[in-house]
Design an enzyme around this catalytic site. Structure first.
Site, PDB file in Angstrom:
ATOM      1  N   TRP A 207      -0.222  -4.831   3.054  1.00 47.17           N
ATOM      2  CA  TRP A 207      -0.423  -5.601   1.819  1.00 47.17           C
ATOM      3  C   TRP A 207      -0.022  -4.751   0.602  1.00 47.17           C
ATOM      4  O   TRP A 207       0.520  -5.262  -0.376  1.00 47.17           O
ATOM      5  CB  TRP A 207      -1.896  -6.012   1.703  1.00 47.17           C
ATOM      6  N   HIS A 208      -0.292  -3.433   0.709  1.00 43.68           N
ATOM      7  CA  HIS A 208      -0.016  -2.565  -0.434  1.00 43.68           C
ATOM      8  C   HIS A 208       1.474  -2.398  -0.717  1.00 43.68           C
ATOM      9  O   HIS A 208       1.858  -2.159  -1.857  1.00 43.68           O
ATOM     10  CB  HIS A 208      -0.670  -1.194  -0.239  1.00 43.68           C
ATOM     11  N   GLY A 209       2.281  -2.468   0.293  1.00 44.82           N
ATOM     12  CA  GLY A 209       3.706  -2.306   0.008  1.00 44.82           C
ATOM     13  C   GLY A 209       4.554  -2.420   1.251  1.00 44.82           C
ATOM     14  O   GLY A 209       4.074  -2.225   2.370  1.00 44.82           O
TER      15      GLY A 209
ATOM     16  N   PHE B  16       2.102  -3.690  -6.502  1.00 47.38           N
ATOM     17  CA  PHE B  16       1.662  -4.345  -5.265  1.00 47.38           C
ATOM     18  C   PHE B  16       1.510  -5.843  -5.477  1.00 47.38           C
ATOM     19  O   PHE B  16       1.056  -6.552  -4.673  1.00 47.38           O
ATOM     20  CB  PHE B  16       0.356  -3.735  -4.765  1.00 47.38           C
TER      21      PHE B  16
ATOM     22  N   SER C 266      -4.002  -4.382   5.781  1.00 47.30           N
ATOM     23  CA  SER C 266      -4.335  -3.938   4.422  1.00 47.30           C
ATOM     24  C   SER C 266      -3.288  -2.938   3.905  1.00 47.30           C
ATOM     25  O   SER C 266      -2.861  -3.000   2.749  1.00 47.30           O
ATOM     26  CB  SER C 266      -5.716  -3.297   4.431  1.00 47.30           C
TER      27      SER C 266
END
Lengths: 482, 313
Positions: free
Chosen positions: A325-327, A482, A322
């Site tokens: 996933w954000h960056g 994102f 997770s």
């Protein structure tokens, strides 16, 4: 196109009127119209990436139909792999290529080699992480036979590109959104009014809270070395409200806009800062992403059904993915790791599902213990946000060094005092509204119990607040990156 | 749906009626200089310049631009070409230049327009200049500024400025702007008392990012001038070398401006100016500098527009 732009203020009413005017024709035309306007909305930012959106949709549309016809499990798995490789490949290339290249070069340099590899100048297509996950969930559901694939290409294209939630979610499940494209939409007055209220609340959170907090936060985080630990921590509190105002504000505008067109999108935020422990926080924050990871990563890994150690490992995996996933940065990975560490005591003590209902559900006010728990959880979250906000690992180290130094006890030095006062006023308003609405789906819903005149007074109050307190220059939403 | 749209329209109408009362009330309670309301009269020469422009009559040369224009083009030195007017105002960006040009083109009827370019103003939001014009000069035409560059500060300031001017119209008088270092010269030029720049600033190298609104306004302004068949020239007044070299993309900016007309960048043309002797701050010439710069500019103007020597209004 940004929600907080003049372009959108012109676009929305025009699209809204045409959409309901063509209602009397075949449903297909309404869906085709939604596809066209959604592509215009997306292309406003950069039309070149429309092909990517179309390609991604086409791949999943075709593969889902092939999956339905195919009975051989091996071939079905090959089809699924093609979808996964295509979608994640595109996401990986646009979002993570330079990150992996950087780390590859660093590794080789560490061992004394100096590879002569150049970075690619890659523009990250806005919303790619969101629509990729949305289309992936569709194909996985079809693969698992939880969902019948659609043969109606326009419904599918509209499902993937539906403009209110295209660029920053909520990441919709096909089982919720896709069937809504099959049914004829009839204009519902009360739903449209409710949508407008939610849009107004979303704009208040974005323009008054998030954008003003951003000014204070940017001042500190752009020059970390001169700020004390206390100043950095205060800035992280403002960042907590900035990211909440920004992202939940976007979600409210998206959900409200969808309501105007007769659609129901899933709730994405449910007052996360009223959470009494970190598990509750993650059930209330970015719900569409958390549940996506729960359904497509955590549960397939075994979820909580196996041993405690396996459950802990699964939780760590989900949080780290997770974060990533954000960056494309180690900061986000560390942020995910830190959150999983926060989770650990709850898992060990089996208290991760202790607080299911919202705080003070059947009471007017929370107990002292609940207030302390809320504050403690909030402080943990704020500390984690530092990992999120510090752009680089070196910045992160400066933050941590300063916070765990004597300077944490210095009087915080925030220069923009007028902004701090006005922003704090806005935050208090937001907290009060959201507390009163805590059993509802969004922060302005509590006014429904008042007479129409009082409701209008609330709208005017929020509009005046926006007019007097919003930032003069428009800013993009944080989650666009994102 | 009709009911829904009708209610929205009625609500919007009521809000647009109520909103100004809250802005005025807010100004009465918290003052007229707050976050999104900046009614600050009497802080620049704008009032004097625009009031003079209203009754100035036809001119041969019109100057447009920011303080670089009203402090850099000494209209007395251009007398031999006829009557000229300097319509420069504080922090004027292309948005306000276009706005003022549209308003004054038919009043001043210039034959030549000299537009001052200052690269950083192309990245500006233009709010400072808009509120300077709104605060100092009452005109219903000012609402056009809001459409050129929509912004809550400009809207709120416009609302309060209109209330202020209308409620004080019988005994309205803004005190004349005074500045012990400045002397206003009729025709829009502001002469600075001799001062020198002592450079102790550090300049971080940076790229100027053009604001699309400014770019659009600039292009609209050029199109308007071309439509009217007015001769024009684009000038980048000298700024200190130390500041000019801090912009990393001057080539790209120069190329862009050059596409729009004859462009003389006096930071690229060698003229004998010294950062310490001929400037009073990092980007404003002092009167010694103005004389040197204007002398060279006039030489170029005569070469580019030979007929200038003959024409006089």
């Amino acid at each position: 196109m940004l929600f907080n732009s003049i372009d959108f203020a012109i676009f929305l009413p025009i699209v809204f009127i045409i959409y309901w005017l063509i209602q009397k024709f075949d449903l297909k035309y309404q869906n085709i119209f939604l596809v066209i306007v959604s592509y215009i909305f997306y292309g406003w930012w950069d039309f070149r990436f429309l092909s990517l959106l179309f390609f991604s949709s086409l791949v999943d549309y075709s593969i889902s139909l092939l999956l339905q016809k195919e009975t051989n499990n091996k071939i079905r798995k090959i089809y699924l792999s093609i979808s996964l490789i295509t979608n994640l490949g595109l996401l990986g290339f646009f979002k993570y290529f330079n990150f992996f290249l950087d780390n590859f070069i660093k590794c080789f340099t560490f061992f004394g080699f100096h590879p002569n590899i150049r970075h690619l100048n890659i523009i990250l297509p806005v919303g790619i992480s969101f629509y990729t996950f949305q289309t992936l969930s569709y194909t996985i559901d079809v693969f698992n036979k939880k969902l019948e694939p659609t043969k109606d290409i326009f419904s599918f294209l509209a499902f993937v590109s539906f403009f209110p939630q295209l660029v920053a979610g909520p990441i919709e499940r096909a089982s919720n959104l896709l069937p809504q494209f099959y049914k004829k939409r009839v204009f519902d007055y009360s739903k449209a009014v409710d949508g407008l209220k939610q849009i107004l609340w979303g704009f208040f959170k974005k323009l008054v809270i998030a954008d003003n907090c951003a000014k204070i936060v940017d001042q500190v985080f752009s020059n970390l070395s001169i700020y004390s630990g206390s100043s950095i921590f205060i800035a992280s509190i403002f960042f907590a409200f900035q990211i909440y105002g920004d992202f939940s504000g976007y979600s409210d505008i998206a959900i409200g806009t969808a309501k105007l067109f007769g659609f129901d999108l899933m709730t994405n935020f449910l007052y996360p800062y009223f959470s009494r422990d970190i598990a509750e926080f993650w059930r209330r924050w970015h719900i569409s992403l958390s549940t996506w990871f729960r359904d497509y990563v955590y549960i397939p890994l075994g979820g909580s059904k196996k041993s405690l150690s396996r459950n802990i490992i699964n939780t760590f995996i989900v949080f780290i993915i997770s974060g990533f996933w954000h960056g494309a940065s180690w900061n986000f990975v560390l942020w995910g790791l830190l959150n999983s560490l926060y989770f650990l005591p709850l898992l060990l003590l089996k208290k991760n599902r202790k607080n299911i209902e919202i705080v003070a559900y059947n009471k007017k006010f929370p107990s002292l213990k609940e207030i302390i728990n809320i504050l403690f959880t909030f402080i943990l979250v704020c500390f984690a946000w530092i990992f999120f906000r510090a752009n680089t690992t070196s910045n992160l180290l400066i933050c941590i060094r300063n916070i765990f130094s004597k300077s944490f006890f210095d009087f915080p030095k925030i220069l923009l005092l007028q902004d701090v006062r006005l922003t704090s006023f806005g935050i208090v308003i937001m907290i009060l509204f959201e507390y009163f609405s805590r059993k509802e789906k969004y922060g302005l819903a509590f006014i429904n119990k008042f007479s129409p005149i009082i409701q209008y007074c609330f709208y005017v109050f929020l509009i005046i607040c926006i007019g007097l307190l919003m930032q003069a220059s428009k800013t993009a939403f944080i989650y666009f990156q994102f | 749906m009709k009911r829904f749209i009708k209610k929205i329209l009625i609500f919007s109408f009521i809000v647009s009626l109520i909103y100004p009362f809250f802005i005025i009330g807010s100004a009465k309670i918290f003052g007229s200089n707050q976050k999104n309301l900046k009614f600050i009269p009497n802080r620049s020469w704008t009032k004097k310049t625009l009031e003079e422009a209203d009754n100035y009559g036809d001119v041969n040369i019109l100057f447009l631009g920011s303080s670089h224009a009203y402090r850099g083009f000494d209209i007395r030195l251009f007398k031999k070409f006829g009557k000229s007017f300097n319509l420069g105002t504080t922090s004027q960006t292309p948005v306000q230049s276009y706005f003022l040009l549209k308003k004054y083109l038919n009043i001043l009827k210039p034959e030549y327009i000299i537009i001052d370019i200052y690269f950083p103003l192309f990245e500006s939001d233009g709010i400072e200049s808009s509120i300077d014009i709104i605060s100092n000069y009452f005109s219903i035409y000012n609402f056009k500024l809001l459409f050129l560059s929509p912004n809550p500060i400009v809207l709120n300031t416009l609302i309060y400025a209109n209330y202020y001017y209308l409620s004080n119209r019988n005994n309205y008088k803004i005190k004349e702007y005074q500045n012990k270092f400045d002397k206003y010269i009729s025709g829009g030029f502001v002469e600075r008392k001799p001062q020198f720049y002592v450079s102790n600033e550090t300049f971080v190298k940076r790229k100027i990012k053009m604001n699309p609104t400014q770019k659009k306004a600039f292009e609209n302004m050029i199109n308007l001038i071309k439509q009217k068949n007015i001769k024009y020239i684009l000038i980048h007044s000298p700024i200190t070398k130390i500041e000019y070299i801090s912009y990393t993309n001057t080539k790209e900016l120069n190329d862009y401006i050059r596409q729009k007309g004859i462009f003389l960048n006096f930071n690229e043309i060698p003229i004998p100016l010294n950062d310490n002797l001929h400037f009073y701050d990092r980007h404003h010439l002092n009167q010694y500098g103005v004389h040197i710069f204007n002398k060279y500019l006039i030489e170029y103007l005569v070469k580019i527009f030979p007929e200038l020597n003959k024409e006089k209004k």
